[in-house]
Motif scaffolding. Structure first.
Motif, short mmCIF file in Angstrom:
data_model
loop_
_atom_site.label_atom_id
_atom_site.label_comp_id
_atom_site.label_asym_id
_atom_site.label_seq_id
_atom_site.Cartn_x
_atom_site.Cartn_y
_atom_site.Cartn_z
N GLY A 76 0.84 -1.29 0.00
CA GLY A 76 0.10 0.04 0.17
C GLY A 76 0.78 1.17 0.03
O GLY A 76 0.23 2.26 0.13
N SER A 78 2.44 2.77 -2.34
CA SER A 78 2.41 3.81 -3.38
C SER A 78 1.09 4.70 -3.27
O SER A 78 0.94 5.79 -3.78
CB SER A 78 2.24 3.08 -4.88
N GLU A 79 0.08 4.11 -2.64
CA GLU A 79 -1.32 4.92 -2.46
C GLU A 79 -0.81 5.70 -1.17
O GLU A 79 -1.58 7.11 -1.23
CB GLU A 79 -2.56 4.11 -2.19
N SER A 80 -0.57 5.29 0.00
CA SER A 80 -0.46 5.97 1.31
C SER A 80 0.73 6.84 1.30
O SER A 80 0.79 8.00 2.12
CB SER A 80 -0.88 5.05 2.42
N ASN A 84 3.41 0.14 5.55
CA ASN A 84 2.13 -0.59 6.23
C ASN A 84 2.17 -0.63 7.69
O ASN A 84 3.10 -1.16 8.34
CB ASN A 84 2.23 -2.14 5.50
N SER A 172 9.02 -4.07 -3.53
CA SER A 172 8.64 -2.87 -4.27
C SER A 172 9.49 -2.43 -5.32
O SER A 172 9.54 -1.14 -5.79
CB SER A 172 8.56 -1.69 -3.00
N LYS A 196 4.46 -3.04 -5.85
CA LYS A 196 4.19 -1.91 -6.58
C LYS A 196 2.95 -2.01 -7.75
O LYS A 196 2.48 -1.30 -8.26
CB LYS A 196 5.39 -1.18 -7.16
N GLU A 199 -0.60 -2.24 -7.56
CA GLU A 199 -1.36 -0.74 -7.18
C GLU A 199 -1.58 -0.16 -8.43
O GLU A 199 -1.91 1.14 -8.64
CB GLU A 199 -0.48 0.05 -6.14
N ARG A 201 -3.69 0.79 -11.68
CA ARG A 201 -4.90 0.70 -12.01
C ARG A 201 -5.09 0.45 -13.57
O ARG A 201 -3.97 0.82 -14.60
CB ARG A 201 -5.46 2.03 -11.80
#
Length: 529
Positions: A76, A78-80, A84, A172, A196, A199, A201
């Motif tokens: 997570g 890349s988004e946050s 983690n 990652s 990576k 994540e 899309r």
């Protein structure tokens, strides 16, 4: 991105000592090498945290302790932009445990490095401070190029003087480094780690497009790399396990396992058409690792298509072994890892350490025409010929074969492992049929099987001739064109040449297809005064 913290210079100035030859003074007896007798390193990765304690200063690493805890620190990210939270707790607990283990082992310190997740996360510095406060461990954050350099050094630990492209995949990131002539050249990092890729899309199509574009950028930076491709990392090893399973490959040793572009393609298709849970159980792969394998296959497929290597080798050595290599004096780096490890084993386990050198000198005439790459296996066999003497006599031959083929030895192809194993099996047995290892014999051709048999029987005979250091030694001479094997027995050797020794000599002659001629020398008569 956090600024990388450079590792301290661990190698240091070691001074110059001449290499006095293959059977010269072993470097693990040198004070500068003995300082490496136990080295502890921790790798804080995006997917796992691992402690490895290397024991012994032989050129091949001996794993005194090895423990991995899957933490998924980079999940997570890349988004946050942050580590983690659950993984951070697990990683801290792992490091706390590792520090206590190190203290129990008497290690003066642990060298801890962190890679992509900690260096990329905005709370990476806070995590490092927490670890230092809670455990006393200082984490060295390395950038992608330094990670690539250390991984490449790990490959050089196992293949000194090798050349090609090293690809290290983590959770990652994915790093590339070129090696040539025992040195690390260009290196580059990328975000092609499976965590990576999860994540991205747009599904599989968008992911594959991203992988292709990134790989072309890497190719532009690295230039043509058509030599060997060395694969480092847990996801690559998992794919190699599946390739072994698909092929029914008989030797389950990942280090130096070879694949081709065609076998990679076939295994990717095999994975796509398999039930992953069933495949995971059959191959002994953890569920956490197996969840990343489909993503890793997409990267590997594009990697092979882009760089088109001549062949592919799996390396079990990576960043942790690169950290050990970093601490070695140069003269230890320059040694053959196979021979140094065998010398270390002889010094530790043989009944008469040092006899391997004498045995090699005695049987060497049989192998004079062999290429050097094969003669080094003869040297290794002589050093190992007596290290399994504690095994039960009924199982000693099989124990020798098992040890040679599955031991953690660097600088050995799988075919060379089988050759060495067969030679040591014949050190204790005239026959190789009827063992549980017969499926492995097919990894070498019939000519090599016969050469291993001759080597084993030569050692079996030579081992009968233990002598004092000042005794006059006899000689073997081999005349391949005439198919004659000559044994010259000195007066000191004659009492050792009994019925059993003679039977072993005749068995050696039979394997060579040779006529055996024996000459017994007598001591000069004493002149009376």
């Amino acid at each position: 991105m956090n600024q990388a913290t450079e590792l301290p210079d661990l190698a240091g100035a070691q001074g110059d000592h001449p290499d006095v030859g293959l059977f010269g003074r072993p470097l693990f007896q040198d004070p500068s090498a003995r300082a490496l007798s136990r080295v502890g390193v921790v790798d804080v990765g995006s997917n796992s945290v691992r402690l490895v304690v290397f024991d012994g200063a032989a050129r091949s690493p001996a794993y005194f302790y090895n423990e991995k805890i899957m933490c998924a620190l980079g999940a997570g990210l890349s988004e946050s932009g942050r580590l983690n939270p659950e993984g951070r707790v697990r990683a801290l607990n792992a490091l706390r445990r590792f520090q206590h283990l190190a203290q129990g082992m008497g290690l003066p310190e642990l060298t801890v490095v962190a890679t992509a997740a900690v260096r990329d996360a905005e709370d990476g510095p806070a995590f490092r401070e927490e670890v230092l406060r809670e455990t006393g461990l200082r984490i060295w954050v390395i950038d992608g190029e330094e990670e690539a350099r250390l991984s490449a050094q790990g490959v050089l630990l196992g293949w000194p003087g090798s050349y090609g492209l090293v690809c290290d995949i983590g959770g990652s990131s994915m790093e590339l480094a070129e090696i040539s002539g025992g040195r690390v050249g260009r290196r580059v990092t990328s975000s092609l780690g499976p965590l990576k890729l999860l994540e991205i899309r747009g599904g599989k199509r968008a992911r594959k497009a991203h992988i292709k574009e990134t790989m072309l950028q890497l190719q532009e930076k690295m230039g043509p790399q058509r030599d060997r491709l060395f694969l480092v990392g847990g996801s690559w090893r998992a794919i190699a396990r599946i390739d072994m399973y698909r092929r029914g490959y008989p030797l389950h040793v990942l280090h130096e396992y070879r694949m081709t572009a065609r076998s990679v393609s076939a295994t990717v298709q095999f994975i796509e058409g398999s039930d992953l849970d069933e495949l995971r159980g059959a191959c002994g792969i953890s569920s956490a690792r197996m969840s990343l394998v489909p993503l890793a296959t997409e990267v590997l497929s594009r990697l092979v298509k882009t760089f088109r290597p001549k062949d592919i080798a799996i390396s079990s050595y990576g960043i942790r072994e690169g950290m050990l290599y970093e601490q070695m004096p140069q003269r230890l780096r320059d040694r053959d890892p196979l021979i140094e490890a065998c010398r270390f084993a002889e010094a530790k386990d043989a009944r008469m350490p040092g006899f391997g050198k004498l045995l090699y000198a005695f049987i060497h005439p049989l192998f004079r025409s062999m290429p050097e790459q094969r003669r080094r296996l003869v040297k290794a066999a002589c050093l190992l010929h007596d290290v399994s003497w504690r095994a039960h006599p009924d199982y000693r031959a099989e124990t020798c074969f098992d040890n040679a083929t599955r031991a953690n030895l660097g600088g050995l192809k799988h075919s060379e492992r089988v050759f060495l194993g067969l030679a040591l099996l014949h050190r204790y047995s005239n026959k190789r049929e009827g063992t549980r290892f017969e499926s492995l014999y097919e990894l070498i051709d019939e000519k090599s099987q016969l050469e291993a048999e001759v080597l084993g029987k030569a050692m079996r005979f030579g081992a009968m001739l233990w002598m004092t250091a000042d005794a006059e030694r006899g000689t073997l001479k081999w005349f391949p064109k005439k198919k004659e094997l000559h044994l010259r027995l000195t007066p000191d050797m004659v009492p050792l040449f009994g019925e059993v020794a003679e039977a072993r000599l005749m068995s050696l002659g039979s394997s060579l297809g040779a006529d055996v001629k024996i000459k017994r020398l007598r001591r000069p008569a004493q002149r009376s005064i």
